[in-house]
Design an enzyme around this catalytic site. Structure first.
Site, mmCIF file in Angstrom:
data_model
loop_
_atom_site.group_PDB
_atom_site.id
_atom_site.type_symbol
_atom_site.label_atom_id
_atom_site.label_comp_id
_atom_site.label_asym_id
_atom_site.label_seq_id
_atom_site.Cartn_x
_atom_site.Cartn_y
_atom_site.Cartn_z
ATOM 1 N N SER A 1 0.683 -6.243 11.572
ATOM 2 C CA SER A 1 -0.377 -6.531 12.283
ATOM 3 C C SER A 1 -0.073 -7.951 13.201
ATOM 4 C CB SER A 1 -1.549 -6.778 11.516
ATOM 5 O OG SER A 1 -1.546 -7.835 10.907
ATOM 6 N N ARG B 1 0.930 -1.208 -0.102
ATOM 7 C CA ARG B 1 0.211 0.052 0.165
ATOM 8 C C ARG B 1 1.062 1.296 -0.039
ATOM 9 N NH1 ARG B 1 -4.297 -1.764 4.651
ATOM 10 N NH2 ARG B 1 -2.419 -2.804 5.152
ATOM 11 N N CYS C 1 1.558 2.473 15.782
ATOM 12 C CA CYS C 1 1.596 1.401 16.610
ATOM 13 C C CYS C 1 1.882 2.000 18.058
ATOM 14 C CB CYS C 1 2.723 0.302 16.427
ATOM 15 S SG CYS C 1 4.418 0.733 16.557
HETATM 16 P P1 NAD Z 1 -0.156 -6.083 7.910
HETATM 17 O O1 NAD Z 1 0.063 -6.967 8.623
HETATM 18 O O2 NAD Z 1 -1.602 -5.914 7.102
HETATM 19 O O3 NAD Z 1 0.952 -6.136 6.535
HETATM 20 C C1 NAD Z 1 2.383 -5.985 7.161
HETATM 21 C C2 NAD Z 1 3.278 -6.520 6.190
HETATM 22 O O4 NAD Z 1 2.695 -8.038 6.069
HETATM 23 C C3 NAD Z 1 3.062 -6.205 4.527
HETATM 24 O O5 NAD Z 1 4.221 -6.020 4.041
HETATM 25 C C4 NAD Z 1 1.958 -7.068 4.139
HETATM 26 O O6 NAD Z 1 2.200 -7.294 2.572
HETATM 27 C C5 NAD Z 1 2.322 -8.326 4.526
HETATM 28 N N1 NAD Z 1 1.113 -9.077 4.522
HETATM 29 C C6 NAD Z 1 -0.037 -8.824 4.695
HETATM 30 N N2 NAD Z 1 -1.035 -9.938 4.910
HETATM 31 C C7 NAD Z 1 -0.200 -11.013 5.044
HETATM 32 C C8 NAD Z 1 -0.478 -12.426 5.132
HETATM 33 N N3 NAD Z 1 -1.766 -12.678 5.151
HETATM 34 N N4 NAD Z 1 0.533 -13.147 5.142
HETATM 35 C C9 NAD Z 1 1.755 -12.856 4.815
HETATM 36 N N5 NAD Z 1 1.976 -11.583 4.728
HETATM 37 C C10 NAD Z 1 1.063 -10.723 4.902
HETATM 38 O O7 NAD Z 1 -0.113 -4.434 8.621
HETATM 39 P P2 NAD Z 1 -0.220 -3.232 7.954
HETATM 40 O O8 NAD Z 1 -1.743 -2.949 8.039
HETATM 41 O O9 NAD Z 1 0.491 -2.791 6.974
HETATM 42 O O10 NAD Z 1 0.273 -2.129 9.204
HETATM 43 C C11 NAD Z 1 -0.138 -1.857 10.235
HETATM 44 C C12 NAD Z 1 -0.030 -2.839 11.374
HETATM 45 O O11 NAD Z 1 1.392 -2.944 11.791
HETATM 46 C C13 NAD Z 1 -0.677 -2.149 12.685
HETATM 47 O O12 NAD Z 1 -1.544 -3.365 13.363
HETATM 48 C C14 NAD Z 1 0.299 -1.765 13.628
HETATM 49 O O13 NAD Z 1 0.025 -1.839 14.991
HETATM 50 C C15 NAD Z 1 1.530 -2.658 13.084
HETATM 51 N N6 NAD Z 1 2.678 -1.887 13.463
HETATM 52 C C16 NAD Z 1 3.426 -2.135 14.502
HETATM 53 C C17 NAD Z 1 4.694 -1.766 14.878
HETATM 54 C C18 NAD Z 1 5.318 -2.175 15.754
HETATM 55 O O14 NAD Z 1 6.562 -1.485 15.995
HETATM 56 N N7 NAD Z 1 4.915 -3.259 16.630
HETATM 57 C C19 NAD Z 1 5.255 -0.743 13.894
HETATM 58 C C20 NAD Z 1 4.355 -0.163 12.760
HETATM 59 C C21 NAD Z 1 3.280 -0.882 12.601
#
Ligand code: NAD
Length: 494
Positions: A241, A192, A296
């Site tokens: 996530s 995205r 986050c």
């Molecule tokens: P997301 O989990 O949807 O995506 C993260 C990554 O995983 C992306 O590169 C995506 O392409 C990949 N992905 C998505 N679905 C997948 C699947 N089913 N199998 C394998 N890979 C997959 O997260 P997002 O919406 O891009 O980001 C927001 C989330 O990230 C929130 O939950 C936020 O709290 C978290 N976050 C955490 C931190 C931290 O330090 N803990 C930092 C930033 C964001």
């Protein structure tokens, strides 16, 4: 706006508008043919199309990274970090473009994008210390005539999988540390917000980082699965996530890889009756509504203790009313959109569920939003501890409010209402309350009169519970440990 789109088109090729992967120092078309549009979430303009790379693309990147690894790991560490000096200079030269790129594809406002930019560059500065950071240690005469020393070595091929909300900073949490430690590196950015990652790779190429040392594979779940299953990838750093963090953690574990998987969050803020009102209100508002709540570290549940309710809560609602929504690069915008329509729908769904359970709306952000763009306005809503709004991560500009009689009750909510443990903050003038809070909060990052408790690059960025799966956190000494393996040599000379 047009200039930014043109700029992107120019880089991705005017005809296709489809982004390319960066593998072995070359921009290459993905084997995969399926693509997704990349939006400016504030205007709904399509900026480019991102290919959903699959196993073949990942295999190409891993091959290139493996081929580059041997030579790169032989480059002396002081020479490796000289590339980072150049990387830092080039990032400074392109500051304005990078900030605008982040704001355009993510939707955050200029000042938030500038903050993200600064935090990303800080990690490059930290990794420049690698000749010292990766030093081992030794003890001579551990037995008669015998000495022992520990040395750190690079791992090999490493990969990072990153989320949409910090398209510049989160890739830079790992890239500089990984390569300074002598690893090669593959980035799989969020589908995205992939455009900032393109720019980072362009800069890496421009400063002469050897081909194959850094690589970029666009895509979504297929690319991630391929990375986690590839036998030739040694370590995976994931941020996203909690649901996907757990998947990645388990998949990497099954495939024998080192992994750190940072997940989602549901951050609590406790406001004590002795909080200093005005600076606390400004901080609380920034924590809940900055980046449209898509951090986050965002404050998501605010527990007002005793008379903090009357002193602080009305001011937080007033401030929410004042926030102006719009495109983050337009003058006067205080808050941008959420990333996609499905995020907006998820937030609305949870708010409605909360209202059905008896929550009381204080400021409704569902109404009065710009017609175009994926906007949710700042929302403040009073809830009970059992509410879905205390439990689930909404990842949007919604501040749920709980009431507590004392700090014990507030800390109990924080421990019991949800399963996350990323960050939590307290606003108070009492050192005793702050200490009590620090000791008893289950979160890894703690703020005392700080609403967004983001550690600087030389400390670990560390969540607990469902906010983190793994052992070593990102950045700081943990980051160096994660991207190196230790060897201990015991020596005797006859
Ligand atoms: P997301 O989990 O949807 O995506 C993260 C990554 O995983 C992306 O590169 C995506 O392409 C990949 N992905 C998505 N679905 C997948 C699947 N089913 N199998 C394998 N890979 C997959 O997260 P997002 O919406 O891009 O980001 C927001 C989330 O990230 C929130 O939950 C936020 O709290 C978290 N976050 C955490 C931190 C931290 O330090 N803990 C930092 C930033 C964001």
């Amino acid at each position: 706006m047009t200039a930014i789109i043109e700029n992107v088109r120019e880089r991705v090729g005017a005809s296709a508008g489809t982004l390319k992967n960066f593998i072995g120092g070359k921009w290459v078309d993905a084997h995969a043919t399926e693509t997704l549009p990349v939006f400016n979430p504030a205007t709904e303009d399509v900026l480019a199309h991102v290919p959903l790379s699959g196993p073949e693309d990942v295999a190409d990147a891993v091959r290139a990274a493996r081929a580059a690894f041997t030579d790169w790991s032989e480059v002396p560490v002081p020479e490796r970090v000289r590339y980072l000096y150049d990387l830092r200079s080039a990032l400074l030269d392109d500051r304005e473009q990078l900030i605008r790129q982040v704001a355009t594809e993510n939707g955050k406002i200029y000042s938030d994008a500038a903050g993200e930019y600064r935090r990303g560059v800080e990690v490059v500065e930290f990794a420049i210390g690698m000749p010292t950071l990766m030093a081992g240690y030794n003890v001579e005469t551990v037995s008669r005539g015998i000495d022992t020393m520990m040395e750190r070595y690079p791992l090999g091929v490493t990969a990072a999988i990153t989320p949409f909300n910090f398209p510049f900073m989160v890739p830079l949490w790992t890239l500089p540390i990984a390569i300074a430690a002598g690893n090669s590196y593959i980035l799989k950015p969020s589908e995205r917000t992939p455009l900032t990652a393109q720019k980072i790779m362009e800069i890496c190429k421009q400063v002469g980082i050897p081909d194959g040392v850094v690589n970029l594979v666009h895509g979504a779940s297929d690319a991630v699965t391929s990375i986690c299953e590839d036998r030739d990838v040694d370590a995976v750093s994931f941020v996203g996530s909690a649901r996907v963090a757990r998947i990645v953690y388990e998949l990497c574990g099954r495939n024998g890889k080192r992994v750190q998987a940072l997940g989602g969050a549901k951050n609590h803020i406790i406001v004590m009756p002795d909080a200093v009102v005005e600076p606390s209100v400004a901080n609380l508002s920034e924590s809940a509504f900055g980046n449209a709540g898509q951090r986050c570290l965002a404050g998501s549940v605010m527990t007002v203790v005793g008379e903090a309710k009357d002193k602080v809560l009305p001011r937080v609602v007033e401030r929410a009313e004042e926030i102006k929504l719009g495109f983050g690069l337009d003058e006067g915008t205080d808050m941008g959109p959420v990333i996609r329509p499905d995020a907006r729908e998820r937030i609305h769904k949870y708010v409605e569920q909360g209202l059905d359970e008896g929550a009381h709306m204080l400021r409704d952000g569902r109404a009065k939003v710009p017609e175009k763009g994926f906007f949710v306005g700042p929302t403040v809503i009073e809830i009970e501890p059992e509410s879905v709004l205390a439990r689930e991560e909404l990842f949007g500009p919604v501040l749920s409010v709980l009431h507590a009689d004392d700090i014990d009750e507030a800390i109990r909510y924080l421990n019991e209402t949800n399963e996350y443990g990323n960050a939590s903050s307290i606003f108070t003038s009492s050192g005793r309350a702050a200490r009590e809070f620090r000791r008893r909060t289950p979160a890894g990052m703690i703020g005392i009169n700080v609403g967004v408790a983001a550690p600087v690059a030389f400390f670990p960025f560390s969540g607990h519970r469902n906010s983190f799966f793994g052992d070593l956190h990102v950045t700081g000494r943990d980051g160096v440990e994660f991207f190196t393996r230790k060897k201990t040599t015991t020596t005797r000379w006859f």
